[in-house]
Scaffold this active site. Structure first.
Site, PDB file in Angstrom:
ATOM      1  N   THR A  56      -2.321  -9.466   9.728  1.00 51.22           N
ATOM      2  CA  THR A  56      -2.127 -10.157  11.007  1.00 51.22           C
ATOM      3  C   THR A  56      -1.867 -11.653  10.812  1.00 51.22           C
ATOM      4  O   THR A  56      -1.020 -12.238  11.500  1.00 51.22           O
ATOM      5  CB  THR A  56      -3.343  -9.906  11.923  1.00 51.22           C
ATOM      6  OG1 THR A  56      -3.415  -8.492  12.172  1.00 51.22           O
ATOM      7  CG2 THR A  56      -3.214 -10.619  13.261  1.00 51.22           C
TER       8      THR A  56
ATOM      9  N   GLU B  55       7.646   1.252  15.537  1.00 52.42           N
ATOM     10  CA  GLU B  55       8.531   1.869  14.556  1.00 52.42           C
ATOM     11  C   GLU B  55       8.531   3.373  14.819  1.00 52.42           C
ATOM     12  O   GLU B  55       7.711   3.877  15.563  1.00 52.42           O
ATOM     13  CB  GLU B  55       8.045   1.593  13.122  1.00 52.42           C
ATOM     14  CG  GLU B  55       8.215   0.141  12.717  1.00 52.42           C
ATOM     15  CD  GLU B  55       8.112  -0.088  11.216  1.00 52.42           C
ATOM     16  OE1 GLU B  55       7.227   0.506  10.584  1.00 52.42           O
ATOM     17  OE2 GLU B  55       8.915  -0.882  10.691  1.00 52.42           O
TER      18      GLU B  55
ATOM     19  N   GLU C 244       4.168  -4.753  12.439  1.00 48.39           N
ATOM     20  CA  GLU C 244       3.152  -3.709  12.245  1.00 48.39           C
ATOM     21  C   GLU C 244       2.042  -4.370  11.448  1.00 48.39           C
ATOM     22  O   GLU C 244       2.236  -4.734  10.276  1.00 48.39           O
ATOM     23  CB  GLU C 244       3.730  -2.537  11.445  1.00 48.39           C
ATOM     24  CG  GLU C 244       4.882  -1.820  12.107  1.00 48.39           C
ATOM     25  CD  GLU C 244       4.470  -1.027  13.326  1.00 48.39           C
ATOM     26  OE1 GLU C 244       3.258  -0.832  13.544  1.00 48.39           O
ATOM     27  OE2 GLU C 244       5.363  -0.620  14.077  1.00 48.39           O
TER      28      GLU C 244
ATOM     29  N   LYS D 278      12.222  -7.537   1.250  1.00 47.02           N
ATOM     30  CA  LYS D 278      11.321  -8.377   0.430  1.00 47.02           C
ATOM     31  C   LYS D 278      10.031  -7.582   0.249  1.00 47.02           C
ATOM     32  O   LYS D 278       9.197  -7.519   1.133  1.00 47.02           O
ATOM     33  CB  LYS D 278      11.048  -9.696   1.169  1.00 47.02           C
ATOM     34  CG  LYS D 278      10.670 -10.882   0.316  1.00 47.02           C
ATOM     35  CD  LYS D 278       9.501 -10.710  -0.627  1.00 47.02           C
ATOM     36  CE  LYS D 278       8.143 -10.970  -0.013  1.00 47.02           C
ATOM     37  NZ  LYS D 278       7.014 -10.681  -0.920  1.00 47.02           N
ATOM     38  N   PRO D 279       9.881  -6.936  -0.934  1.00 47.02           N
ATOM     39  CA  PRO D 279       8.674  -6.147  -1.158  1.00 47.02           C
ATOM     40  C   PRO D 279       7.503  -7.044  -1.547  1.00 47.02           C
ATOM     41  O   PRO D 279       7.683  -8.231  -1.843  1.00 47.02           O
ATOM     42  CB  PRO D 279       9.061  -5.246  -2.329  1.00 47.02           C
ATOM     43  CG  PRO D 279      10.126  -5.993  -3.072  1.00 47.02           C
ATOM     44  CD  PRO D 279      10.823  -6.883  -2.070  1.00 47.02           C
TER      45      PRO D 279
ATOM     46  N   LYS E 130      -2.931  -5.061  20.907  1.00 41.87           N
ATOM     47  CA  LYS E 130      -3.650  -6.311  20.593  1.00 41.87           C
ATOM     48  C   LYS E 130      -3.124  -6.950  19.295  1.00 41.87           C
ATOM     49  O   LYS E 130      -1.912  -7.039  19.114  1.00 41.87           O
ATOM     50  CB  LYS E 130      -5.156  -6.032  20.566  1.00 41.87           C
ATOM     51  CG  LYS E 130      -5.669  -5.457  21.905  1.00 41.87           C
ATOM     52  CD  LYS E 130      -7.173  -5.492  22.020  1.00 41.87           C
ATOM     53  CE  LYS E 130      -7.849  -4.322  21.369  1.00 41.87           C
ATOM     54  NZ  LYS E 130      -9.278  -4.221  21.669  1.00 41.87           N
TER      55      LYS E 130
ATOM     56  N   ASN F 180       0.805  -1.228   0.000  1.00 43.93           N
ATOM     57  CA  ASN F 180       0.000   0.000   0.000  1.00 43.93           C
ATOM     58  C   ASN F 180       0.836   1.276   0.000  1.00 43.93           C
ATOM     59  O   ASN F 180       0.463   2.249  -0.644  1.00 43.93           O
ATOM     60  CB  ASN F 180      -1.018  -0.017   1.151  1.00 43.93           C
ATOM     61  CG  ASN F 180      -0.353  -0.146   2.494  1.00 43.93           C
ATOM     62  OD1 ASN F 180       0.689  -0.784   2.609  1.00 43.93           O
ATOM     63  ND2 ASN F 180      -0.931   0.462   3.501  1.00 43.93           N
TER      64      ASN F 180
HETATM   65  P1  NDP Z   1       0.383  -9.531   3.558  1.00 44.20           P
HETATM   66  O1  NDP Z   1       0.448  -9.912   4.976  1.00 44.20           O
HETATM   67  O2  NDP Z   1      -0.358 -10.407   2.626  1.00 44.20           O
HETATM   68  O3  NDP Z   1       1.841  -9.373   2.940  1.00 44.20           O
HETATM   69  C1  NDP Z   1       2.821  -8.535   3.498  1.00 44.20           C
HETATM   70  C2  NDP Z   1       4.178  -8.981   3.004  1.00 44.20           C
HETATM   71  O4  NDP Z   1       4.476 -10.269   3.543  1.00 44.20           O
HETATM   72  C3  NDP Z   1       4.251  -9.142   1.496  1.00 44.20           C
HETATM   73  O5  NDP Z   1       5.522  -8.753   1.051  1.00 44.20           O
HETATM   74  C4  NDP Z   1       4.041 -10.635   1.336  1.00 44.20           C
HETATM   75  O6  NDP Z   1       4.509 -11.131   0.116  1.00 44.20           O
HETATM   76  C5  NDP Z   1       4.834 -11.161   2.506  1.00 44.20           C
HETATM   77  N1  NDP Z   1       4.509 -12.532   2.915  1.00 44.20           N
HETATM   78  C6  NDP Z   1       3.353 -13.214   2.759  1.00 44.20           C
HETATM   79  N2  NDP Z   1       3.450 -14.438   3.305  1.00 44.20           N
HETATM   80  C7  NDP Z   1       4.701 -14.559   3.810  1.00 44.20           C
HETATM   81  C8  NDP Z   1       5.406 -15.595   4.493  1.00 44.20           C
HETATM   82  N3  NDP Z   1       4.856 -16.745   4.799  1.00 44.20           N
HETATM   83  N4  NDP Z   1       6.683 -15.358   4.866  1.00 44.20           N
HETATM   84  C9  NDP Z   1       7.269 -14.171   4.608  1.00 44.20           C
HETATM   85  N5  NDP Z   1       6.655 -13.162   3.944  1.00 44.20           N
HETATM   86  C10 NDP Z   1       5.377 -13.341   3.566  1.00 44.20           C
HETATM   87  O7  NDP Z   1      -0.204  -8.054   3.536  1.00 44.20           O
HETATM   88  P2  NDP Z   1      -0.556  -7.179   2.276  1.00 44.20           P
HETATM   89  O8  NDP Z   1       0.635  -7.021   1.400  1.00 44.20           O
HETATM   90  O9  NDP Z   1      -1.818  -7.657   1.690  1.00 44.20           O
HETATM   91  O10 NDP Z   1      -0.790  -5.755   2.989  1.00 44.20           O
HETATM   92  C11 NDP Z   1      -1.959  -5.447   3.628  1.00 44.20           C
HETATM   93  C12 NDP Z   1      -1.864  -5.660   5.124  1.00 44.20           C
HETATM   94  O11 NDP Z   1      -0.786  -4.922   5.668  1.00 44.20           O
HETATM   95  C13 NDP Z   1      -3.084  -5.158   5.867  1.00 44.20           C
HETATM   96  O12 NDP Z   1      -3.490  -6.085   6.840  1.00 44.20           O
HETATM   97  C14 NDP Z   1      -2.614  -3.893   6.541  1.00 44.20           C
HETATM   98  O13 NDP Z   1      -3.329  -3.527   7.674  1.00 44.20           O
HETATM   99  C15 NDP Z   1      -1.204  -4.217   6.830  1.00 44.20           C
HETATM  100  N6  NDP Z   1      -0.427  -2.982   6.992  1.00 44.20           N
HETATM  101  C16 NDP Z   1      -0.041  -2.627   8.259  1.00 44.20           C
HETATM  102  C17 NDP Z   1       0.629  -1.437   8.475  1.00 44.20           C
HETATM  103  C18 NDP Z   1       1.088  -1.043   9.848  1.00 44.20           C
HETATM  104  O14 NDP Z   1       2.005  -0.230   9.938  1.00 44.20           O
HETATM  105  N7  NDP Z   1       0.532  -1.552  10.931  1.00 44.20           N
HETATM  106  C19 NDP Z   1       0.939  -0.534   7.372  1.00 44.20           C
HETATM  107  C20 NDP Z   1       0.482  -1.000   6.096  1.00 44.20           C
HETATM  108  C21 NDP Z   1      -0.174  -2.200   5.937  1.00 44.20           C
HETATM  109  P3  NDP Z   1       3.579 -11.149  -1.217  1.00 44.20           P
HETATM  110  O15 NDP Z   1       2.505 -10.138  -1.048  1.00 44.20           O
HETATM  111  O16 NDP Z   1       4.536 -10.811  -2.247  1.00 44.20           O
HETATM  112  O17 NDP Z   1       3.042 -12.526  -1.334  1.00 44.20           O
END
Ligand code: NDP
Length: 486
Positions: free
Chosen positions: A235, A467, A255, A180-181, A460, A157
């Site tokens: 989560t 951060e 996060e 890892k993006p 929670k 995002n």
């Molecule tokens: P995901 O949890 O699906 O993915 C986040 C990252 O983790 C991606 O790079 C993803 O890879 C990677 N990933 C997925 N599975 C694994 C694994 N088993 N091992 C290691 N890495 C893995 O989230 P989204 O990308 O869909 O982002 C949305 C989520 O992020 C929402 O829940 C949002 O609330 C949260 N978020 C939280 C923020 C905060 O600061 N608290 C800020 C911004 C977002 P890939 O997608 O390439 O498969």
């Protein structure tokens, strides 16, 4: 004779390992512009051998970096910031073409990314060891040392700021980083990697590994050379990574998601509250961890406030993210549109009333873009699935409340605790409620006001650790205490 027309070769964008560019052993990722659905190319993805090469490059580069003094590392971080500022427009365009964020927002985030590097340059330049009070004949001191190789995993995002929020403090602290993006936004992170190299960051200190989470991400966090994990994302993914970190006994910070309440008391400045609620959810089309996705309005104000909010929402200008008149753009992908629509239609079947949106927009100008109308739902209880699930899209659930007790109980009834907005003219009440809400950040008469100087993180299920600010440096360091006999 073969008359088949050869398909034009798609250029495969390489990724960064140890200062060199390689196309990787995993299947390439498609690069799709969500505003048009157009396939722009493909990005190389890292297989297990690439992950291993990145960890080795990081391990080789890190000791010399850690041996530099804080002010020397700070000088390099300042050079990176300058490089980001110089290329801010290109960075913003790259992000917008990957995730559909309106260009004005991406420009703002490119500026913030530079600011984050500058902030952590200042932090590390002024960061001091502590002399602790002796209880005998000795001098005791606690100093802070880097952990080694850090895996930084980011979502799609806001990669410009998320990447910087991890890379800058981790590098400042003397670690090497493997970023890892998300599959959806690798080019934004690759652009950051290139700028760091051009700024003079020694090869191997920032490696960028595109690829799927299930393959590249999982291989990275399990690699024995990785000594710390910094994760931002959902989560469920966070929990899976936490299990790996626990098994390997390495530190990690998280996060995660949110379902943040926006609270409007009857005495609020209605115009300001309307703007705050509107942009709190629909900026970035709700694809923000702190999106104010549950709105609680005090009963006396509820009908008037909700009517005005629906009118403002209908008037939002939806369009291509690069058009300066656009206020809200597409979602990050067609899959996101389907995900959001599935949840909205299920909520309607469960009895939610649709006040606006709830569909793709009509009109040829939206073509095959990943567009969805800003949506407001009412008439459900706070314990309904749509009020409890993070949608991460342009969907606002509105609920009335009677009094402070009723409000606090409803607002806190959520597995998440990331953020909260309170709108009231009664400062003492706003303060009292702020102290009772379970959230890592509370805004009073403002929303989404963020600063790199101020710690950020969740209560929670919204996360572990913080951060930003000086606290944001600490997860990337480990304390060492030394006693010297006198
Ligand atoms: P995901 O949890 O699906 O993915 C986040 C990252 O983790 C991606 O790079 C993803 O890879 C990677 N990933 C997925 N599975 C694994 C694994 N088993 N091992 C290691 N890495 C893995 O989230 P989204 O990308 O869909 O982002 C949305 C989520 O992020 C929402 O829940 C949002 O609330 C949260 N978020 C939280 C923020 C905060 O600061 N608290 C800020 C911004 C977002 P890939 O997608 O390439 O498969």
């Amino acid at each position: 004779m073969n008359h088949a027309v050869a398909k034009p070769a798609v250029q495969r964008i390489p990724f960064l390992v140890g200062g060199e560019w390689r196309t990787g052993s995993a299947p390439a990722l498609p690069a799709i512009n969500p505003a048009s659905g157009e396939l722009l190319g493909e990005v190389g993805a890292a297989g297990p051998d690439d992950v291993d090469a990145a960890v080795r490059a990081a391990q080789a580069a890190q000791p010399a970096w850690a041996a530099l003094r804080g002010h020397q590392r700070a000088a390099l971080l300042q050079a990176i910031a300058a490089q980001i500022e110089q290329h801010a427009e290109a960075l913003a365009l790259t992000q917008t073409r990957e995730n559909g964020k309106p260009l004005a927002e991406s420009r703002q985030q490119a500026k913030s990314a530079a600011g984050i590097f500058r902030y952590y340059a200042a932090e590390i330049e002024t960061f001091a060891a502590e002399v602790t009070p002796p209880r005998g004949d000795y001098v005791s001191m606690t100093s802070y040392e880097p952990l080694g190789v850090v895996a930084a995993i980011t979502p799609w995002n806001s990669p410009l700021t998320m990447d910087a929020q991890k890379a800058a403090p981790a590098l400042a602290a003397g670690n090497a980083v493997i970023l890892k993006p998300s599959e959806l936004t690798p080019q934004t992170s690759l652009a950051l990697g290139r700028l760091c190299l051009e700024a003079g960051l020694p090869p191997g200190l920032l490696n960028v590994l595109p690829g799927s989470g299930a393959d590249t991400g999982a291989a990275l966090v399990q690699h024995p050379g990785v000594r710390m994990i910094s994760f931002t994302g959902g989560t469920a993914t966070g929990r899976a990574i936490a299990r790996v970190a626990a098994e390997r006994m390495i530190p990690a910070c998280f996060e995660l998601g949110g379902k943040s309440p926006q609270i409007v008391f009857a005495d609020a400045d209605v115009e300001r509250a309307l703007e705050g609620v509107l942009w709190g959810i629909f900026e970035a089309m709700g694809q923000s961890c702190v999106a104010g996705s549950r709105l609680f309005v005090q009963q006396a104000l509820y009908p008037r406030f909700v009517e005005a909010l629906v009118a403002k929402t209908r008037a939002l200008r939806l369009g291509p993210p690069e058009d300066p008149h656009t206020q809200v753009g597409p979602l990050a992908s067609e899959q996101r549109v389907q995900h959001v629509d599935t949840i909205v239609q299920a909520a309607r079947r469960d009895g939610a009333q649709l006040l606006c949106g709830g569909a793709r927009p009509a009109g040829a100008q939206f073509g095959r873009g990943a567009y969805y109308l800003p949506t407001i739902l009412a008439g459900m209880r706070n314990d309904a699935a749509v009020c409890q699930t993070e949608i991460f899209g342009p969907v606002l659930c509105v609920l009335p409340f009677a009094d402070e007790e009723d409000l606090v109980a409803q607002a806190n009834h959520s597995e998440f605790g990331l953020a909260c907005g309170i709108w009231s003219a009664d400062f003492a009440r706003a303060w009292r409620v702020a102290r009772r809400i379970e959230a890592g950040t509370v805004w009073i008469n403002t929303y989404k006001q963020l600063s790199i100087t101020t710690p950020f993180g969740g209560y929670k299920q919204s996360g572990l650790g913080r951060e930003k600010g000086r606290q944001g440096l600490l997860p990337y360091l480990q304390a060492k205490s030394i006693y010297l006999a006198t």
